[in-house]
Scaffold this motif. Structure first.
Motif, PDB file in Angstrom:
ATOM      1  N   THR A   1     -25.417  38.731  -1.583  1.00  0.00           N
ATOM      2  CA  THR A   1     -24.827  40.065  -1.706  1.00  0.00           C
ATOM      3  C   THR A   1     -23.572  40.026  -2.557  1.00  0.00           C
ATOM      4  O   THR A   1     -23.344  40.903  -3.406  1.00  0.00           O
ATOM      5  CB  THR A   1     -24.502  40.630  -0.311  1.00  0.00           C
ATOM      6  N   ILE A   2     -22.750  38.988  -2.350  1.00  0.00           N
ATOM      7  CA  ILE A   2     -21.523  38.838  -3.144  1.00  0.00           C
ATOM      8  C   ILE A   2     -21.868  38.690  -4.622  1.00  0.00           C
ATOM      9  O   ILE A   2     -21.215  39.299  -5.486  1.00  0.00           O
ATOM     10  CB  ILE A   2     -20.706  37.635  -2.640  1.00  0.00           C
ATOM     11  N   VAL A   3     -22.895  37.915  -4.938  1.00  0.00           N
ATOM     12  CA  VAL A   3     -23.326  37.748  -6.329  1.00  0.00           C
ATOM     13  C   VAL A   3     -23.706  39.100  -6.932  1.00  0.00           C
ATOM     14  O   VAL A   3     -23.283  39.443  -8.045  1.00  0.00           O
ATOM     15  CB  VAL A   3     -24.509  36.766  -6.411  1.00  0.00           C
TER      16      VAL A   3
ATOM     17  N   VAL B   1     -15.839  43.621  -3.450  1.00  0.00           N
ATOM     18  CA  VAL B   1     -16.501  42.809  -2.425  1.00  0.00           C
ATOM     19  C   VAL B   1     -15.858  43.023  -1.059  1.00  0.00           C
ATOM     20  O   VAL B   1     -16.545  43.210  -0.051  1.00  0.00           O
ATOM     21  CB  VAL B   1     -16.466  41.316  -2.817  1.00  0.00           C
ATOM     22  N   PHE B   2     -14.550  42.989  -1.020  1.00  0.00           N
ATOM     23  CA  PHE B   2     -13.844  43.135   0.256  1.00  0.00           C
ATOM     24  C   PHE B   2     -14.113  44.495   0.883  1.00  0.00           C
ATOM     25  O   PHE B   2     -14.333  44.607   2.091  1.00  0.00           O
ATOM     26  CB  PHE B   2     -12.330  42.929   0.062  1.00  0.00           C
TER      27      PHE B   2
ATOM     28  N   GLU C   1     -13.606  32.321  -0.539  1.00  0.00           N
ATOM     29  CA  GLU C   1     -14.298  31.083  -0.906  1.00  0.00           C
ATOM     30  C   GLU C   1     -15.638  31.389  -1.557  1.00  0.00           C
ATOM     31  O   GLU C   1     -15.983  30.816  -2.596  1.00  0.00           O
ATOM     32  CB  GLU C   1     -14.508  30.205   0.328  1.00  0.00           C
ATOM     33  N   ARG C   2     -16.374  32.311  -0.976  1.00  0.00           N
ATOM     34  CA  ARG C   2     -17.709  32.604  -1.515  1.00  0.00           C
ATOM     35  C   ARG C   2     -17.640  33.343  -2.853  1.00  0.00           C
ATOM     36  O   ARG C   2     -18.512  33.181  -3.696  1.00  0.00           O
ATOM     37  CB  ARG C   2     -18.546  33.362  -0.482  1.00  0.00           C
TER      38      ARG C   2
ATOM     39  N   PHE D   1     -37.992  39.618  -5.378  1.00  0.00           N
ATOM     40  CA  PHE D   1     -37.186  39.457  -4.157  1.00  0.00           C
ATOM     41  C   PHE D   1     -35.730  39.703  -4.508  1.00  0.00           C
ATOM     42  O   PHE D   1     -35.370  39.828  -5.679  1.00  0.00           O
ATOM     43  CB  PHE D   1     -37.366  38.045  -3.572  1.00  0.00           C
ATOM     44  N   GLY D   2     -34.878  39.732  -3.499  1.00  0.00           N
ATOM     45  CA  GLY D   2     -33.464  39.978  -3.737  1.00  0.00           C
ATOM     46  C   GLY D   2     -32.713  40.064  -2.431  1.00  0.00           C
ATOM     47  O   GLY D   2     -33.220  39.652  -1.382  1.00  0.00           O
ATOM     48  N   PRO D   3     -31.501  40.606  -2.456  1.00  0.00           N
ATOM     49  CA  PRO D   3     -30.741  40.765  -1.212  1.00  0.00           C
ATOM     50  C   PRO D   3     -31.430  41.774  -0.297  1.00  0.00           C
ATOM     51  O   PRO D   3     -32.392  42.444  -0.700  1.00  0.00           O
ATOM     52  CB  PRO D   3     -29.386  41.273  -1.695  1.00  0.00           C
TER      53      PRO D   3
END
Length: 528
Positions: free
Chosen positions: A391-393, A402-403, A424-425, A506-508
């Motif tokens: 998801t972050i990607v 993101v936050f 970190e991610r 496929f994906g998140p």
């Protein structure tokens, strides 16, 4: 869980070792620091670290060491070093070759310290032993004499086990040439009980030329060393090693370990260490590593691709007899994070005392155990939001906050632990996006949905348009209602969904992807 069959591989091995009931189990691993040490060697470090920790946790008195064989000769010139500057050191003991950078004792020290830094970052902290120190201190002297005195027996073992015929005037010792300082080109042809007599041969090996000098020297201290196949069991005896595994290349019939076992039993009169049957290789994209040839990637380079706990997890979950190949391109890294998060959920169930009963509970407990053994930084003591790497990607690729996304997903502000995990991610997602994401991989360029898939997408688009709120529950209900209404198999529905939106099958999670891309954008794309 009491039976071995209900344990993960490392606990089964530790339980078996404990049954020997030795006063001390000394776990050891070794490496020749002949250049940048490649990532494949980390498998040995982590395997031995896991055995050491598992033994300790079941009450076994144990130690863990790592030997750097810095007395070995330089027998291959690393491709990243200037041949004109370094070729002259071929055949020298590694500890007597200068460091490529200032601030290190030697060539061996320079590359060993880089490797130590990497495995320390993976929560492996063995006692470091330098082979040159064992020789310098005189601890190897009695064993050198023993092997020389029994040279005929040594030659017999070479013939019997390795099918190698040694000349009657061959003796198991390599002195450092007193003239040219090389150890890889010397050949001992006589032993009188006090001195070895040797020649520094011009053409004994392909990778170095001797100087032709002939001399005699006492085989003590750092005057020379034993050949590798005797040097290895000699280290075991001097250190007191009882557990040491190795890569499968050393474990074959007639190989290094087989030879060492015979030397232990027939000459040293000790039991060889438990090798646990050896371990399979760790490769990058199918390639076995070599420190001097520059094949594959260095431990330092590959360790920077993944967070330390994820890298360690990859090793822990892979049984010792299973070949581990890591290809960082495509979906490998997102899948690895997903697997880690899935097992983290089992860990949370364990600390919450919510593991299911019977077989399902055993499986979940094993998953939790893998997470515990993958620990680098302290694991959380309470459940946290697992912030999906995939998801972050996608958020970063679509320039989303993101936050803010994860704050909305949680419904509350993120805790400090969760914020640190997001940071970190994000760091490693950026590395992945820049170097390893292949957005076209598995893409069907001319994907055309069938009639049923079209109806599903159209139904979903209409349902999304009718939504008054954009909550995850409402979106989830719209997706699964569209699947049910069209009586389409979920796999077929989601293939059409992902191919239409991102060009991959496929994906998140579908709900996350809709929120990432934005409801209006998704409605317009899938309304075909």
């Amino acid at each position: 869980m009491t039976g071995r069959e209900n344990m993960i591989w490392v606990d089964r091995e530790a339980k078996k070792i404990k049954e020997r009931n030795l006063p001390l189990e000394w776990v050891d691993d070794m490496k020749t620091p002949s250049g940048r040490i490649h990532v494949g060697s980390l498998r040995g470090v982590i395997v031995h670290d896991l055995i050491y920790k598992a033994l300790k946790q079941i009450g076994v008195n144990t130690k863990f060491s790592y030997v750097f064989n810095d007395m070995d000769p330089m027998d291959g010139l690393p491709t990243y070093l200037d041949k004109n500057k370094w070729e002259k050191y071929m055949g020298f003991p590694l500890y007597k070759i200068p460091s490529p950078e200032k601030g290190f004792k030697s060539f061996a020290d320079y590359y060993a310290q880089e490797f130590i830094e990497v495995f320390n970052s993976l929560n492996c902290h063995p006692q470091i032993i330098w082979s040159s120190n064992l020789y310098k201190s005189g601890k190897m002297n009695s064993l050198i004499k023993l092997f020389l005195d029994q040279a005929e027996k040594v030659r017999e073992i070479y013939k019997k086990v390795a099918k190698t015929e040694k000349a009657k005037n061959w003796f198991p010792y390599n002195p450092i040439c007193e003239k040219c300082s090389k150890i890889g080109t010397t050949n001992v042809y006589k032993w009188d009980g006090e001195y070895v007599y040797y020649r520094c041969e011009y053409h004994m090996v392909e990778w170095a030329n001797g100087c032709g000098y002939e001399g005699k020297v006492k085989p003590i201290n750092e005057n020379g060393k034993l050949p590798w196949k005797l040097d290895w069991p000699a280290h075991w005896k001097v250190i007191g090693v009882t557990v040491e595994s190795s890569g499968k290349d050393h474990m074959s019939k007639g190989g290094s370990y087989d030879m060492a076992v015979h030397f232990c039993k027939e000459i040293l009169k000790i039991e060889p260490p438990d090798a646990m049957g050896g371990y399979e290789w760790f490769t990058i994209g199918g390639k076995k590593m070599s420190s001097s040839k520059g094949i594959g990637s260095s431990a330092k380079e590959v360790s920077q691709i993944l967070p330390p706990d994820i890298f360690r997890f990859m090793q822990v979950r892979t049984p010792i007899k299973t070949h581990l190949d890591f290809n960082p391109y495509g979906e490998t890294i997102p899948n690895l994070f997903d697997d880690y998060d899935r097992l983290m959920n089992s860990y949370f169930l364990k600390i919450e005392n919510k593991l299911p009963k019977e077989k399902a509970g055993e499986v979940q407990a094993n998953f939790a155990r893998i997470i515990e053994l993958s620990e680098v930084s302290p694991l959380p003591k309470v459940r946290i939001l697992l912030l999906r790497f995939r998801t972050i990607v996608n958020l970063l690729n679509n320039s989303k906050d993101v936050f803010e996304f994860f704050k909305n997903q949680k419904g509350n502000p993120l805790s400090l632990v969760e914020k640190n995990l997001v940071e970190e991610r994000i760091k490693y997602a950026k590395i992945y996006i820049k170097n390893y994401e292949t957005r076209q991989e598995n893409k069907t360029v001319d994907f055309i949905p069938n009639d049923l898939q079209k109806k599903f997408l159209q139904t979903l688009a209409k349902s999304l348009k009718k939504l008054k709120t954009e909550t995850k529950e409402d979106i989830k209900h719209a997706v699964f209602s569209a699947i049910k209404e069209n009586n389409i198999k979920p796999k077929e529905a989601f293939t059409a969904f992902y191919q239409t939106l991102i060009g991959k099958p496929f994906g998140p999670k579908a709900i996350d992807l809709i929120l990432q891309l934005g409801l209006n954008k998704v409605k317009n794309i899938i309304d075909i």
